[in-house]
Each structure stands twice: as structure tokens, then as C-alpha cells.
Design a protein around this motif. Structure first.
Motif, PDB file in Angstrom:
ATOM      1  N   PHE A  21       0.823  -1.193   0.000  1.00  0.00           N
ATOM      2  CA  PHE A  21       0.000   0.000   0.000  1.00  0.00           C
ATOM      3  C   PHE A  21       0.860   1.247   0.000  1.00  0.00           C
ATOM      4  O   PHE A  21       1.978   1.251   0.492  1.00  0.00           O
ATOM      5  CB  PHE A  21      -0.917   0.021   1.226  1.00  0.00           C
ATOM      6  N   CYS A  22       0.294   2.314  -0.551  1.00  0.00           N
ATOM      7  CA  CYS A  22       0.972   3.608  -0.569  1.00  0.00           C
ATOM      8  C   CYS A  22       1.188   4.069   0.872  1.00  0.00           C
ATOM      9  O   CYS A  22       0.302   3.958   1.718  1.00  0.00           O
ATOM     10  CB  CYS A  22       0.115   4.616  -1.330  1.00  0.00           C
ATOM     11  N   ARG A  23       2.362   4.586   1.140  1.00  0.00           N
ATOM     12  CA  ARG A  23       2.669   5.059   2.487  1.00  0.00           C
ATOM     13  C   ARG A  23       2.951   6.559   2.502  1.00  0.00           C
ATOM     14  O   ARG A  23       3.654   7.052   3.367  1.00  0.00           O
ATOM     15  CB  ARG A  23       3.850   4.282   3.054  1.00  0.00           C
ATOM     16  N   CYS A  24       2.377   7.272   1.525  1.00  0.00           N
ATOM     17  CA  CYS A  24       2.575   8.727   1.485  1.00  0.00           C
ATOM     18  C   CYS A  24       1.830   9.375   2.657  1.00  0.00           C
ATOM     19  O   CYS A  24       0.993   8.749   3.320  1.00  0.00           O
ATOM     20  CB  CYS A  24       2.095   9.295   0.160  1.00  0.00           C
ATOM     21  N   ASP A  25       2.140  10.648   2.921  1.00  0.00           N
ATOM     22  CA  ASP A  25       1.513  11.356   4.040  1.00  0.00           C
ATOM     23  C   ASP A  25      -0.004  11.450   3.878  1.00  0.00           C
ATOM     24  O   ASP A  25      -0.748  11.342   4.856  1.00  0.00           O
ATOM     25  CB  ASP A  25       2.105  12.756   4.190  1.00  0.00           C
ATOM     26  N   LYS A  26      -0.469  11.654   2.646  1.00  0.00           N
ATOM     27  CA  LYS A  26      -1.917  11.759   2.401  1.00  0.00           C
ATOM     28  C   LYS A  26      -2.613  10.466   2.811  1.00  0.00           C
ATOM     29  O   LYS A  26      -3.618  10.487   3.525  1.00  0.00           O
ATOM     30  CB  LYS A  26      -2.174  12.073   0.923  1.00  0.00           C
ATOM     31  N   CYS A  27      -2.088   9.321   2.378  1.00  0.00           N
ATOM     32  CA  CYS A  27      -2.699   8.038   2.723  1.00  0.00           C
ATOM     33  C   CYS A  27      -2.584   7.756   4.219  1.00  0.00           C
ATOM     34  O   CYS A  27      -3.521   7.257   4.838  1.00  0.00           O
ATOM     35  CB  CYS A  27      -2.081   6.906   1.901  1.00  0.00           C
ATOM     36  N   ARG A  28      -1.445   8.090   4.811  1.00  0.00           N
ATOM     37  CA  ARG A  28      -1.256   7.877   6.248  1.00  0.00           C
ATOM     38  C   ARG A  28      -2.275   8.694   7.052  1.00  0.00           C
ATOM     39  O   ARG A  28      -2.912   8.183   7.968  1.00  0.00           O
ATOM     40  CB  ARG A  28       0.163   8.256   6.671  1.00  0.00           C
ATOM     41  N   LEU A  29      -2.455   9.959   6.675  1.00  0.00           N
ATOM     42  CA  LEU A  29      -3.431  10.803   7.364  1.00  0.00           C
ATOM     43  C   LEU A  29      -4.857  10.321   7.128  1.00  0.00           C
ATOM     44  O   LEU A  29      -5.705  10.388   8.030  1.00  0.00           O
ATOM     45  CB  LEU A  29      -3.264  12.262   6.935  1.00  0.00           C
ATOM     46  N   ASP A  30      -5.146   9.806   5.926  1.00  0.00           N
ATOM     47  CA  ASP A  30      -6.473   9.250   5.655  1.00  0.00           C
ATOM     48  C   ASP A  30      -6.733   8.019   6.521  1.00  0.00           C
ATOM     49  O   ASP A  30      -7.838   7.835   7.026  1.00  0.00           O
ATOM     50  CB  ASP A  30      -6.627   8.891   4.176  1.00  0.00           C
TER      51      ASP A  30
END
Length: 88
Positions: A21-30
Motif C-alpha cells: 500500500f501507498c505510504r505517502c503522508d496523504k494516505c497515512r493521514l487518511d
């Protein structure tokens, strides 16, 4: 609850189980927001209150319960990210 969820999400998303899974900040915050929305609120105004809630939530049973919601949120955000994926 927020502090606990944030740290558990970070641990989960860095783990080997969720590398697809994507671990970018946007996905982490979501994932954090979605997890918190599925958990009860625990508002406090003092450090003593914060500590009392932390002790209440920091049991094996509660951590397992919280982790189930986090894992569900990771899968949901991974399946339906709110950003465009980079082409391969």
C-alpha cells in the motif's frame, strides 16, 4: 486516542505486511482519520486526564480492538486512495 492511533498507524504502515500500500503522508493521514472515525472519542483537558485515558486504552484487549480498526482502514485507503497513483 489520537496519539495512540497515530503511533500504531505509523508502526503498521512501516511493517512488512502493508508494503503493497501507498505510504505517502496523504494516505497515512487518511488511515488515521478513518480509524479515529470508527473509534469512540476520548476528550481530555489535562495531562492527568490524558494519562488516565492512555492507561485505560493501553491494555492488550483494547490495543487488539484498535488495531483491527486500523488494519481495516489501511485496506480501505489502499483500495480506494484519494490521490492518483503514479504510472509504472
Amino acid at each position: 486516542m489520537e496519539e495512540m492511533v497515530e503511533s500504531l498507524v505509523t508502526v503498521h504502515m512501516l511493517g512488512a505486511d502493508f508494503q503493497i500500500f501507498c505510504r505517502c503522508d496523504k494516505c497515512r493521514l487518511d488511515v488515521i482519520a478513518l480509524s479515529l472515525n470508527s473509534l469512540p472519542s476520548h476528550y481530555v483537558t489535562t495531562e492527568e486526564g490524558r494519562q488516565a485515558v492512555f492507561e485505560q486504552l493501553n491494555t492488550e484487549e483494547n490495543r487488539r480492538w484498535i488495531n483491527k480498526r486500523i488494519v481495516s482502514s489501511i485496506y480501505l485507503v489502499g483500495k480506494y486512495p484519494k490521490h492518483k497513483k503514479d504510472p509504472l
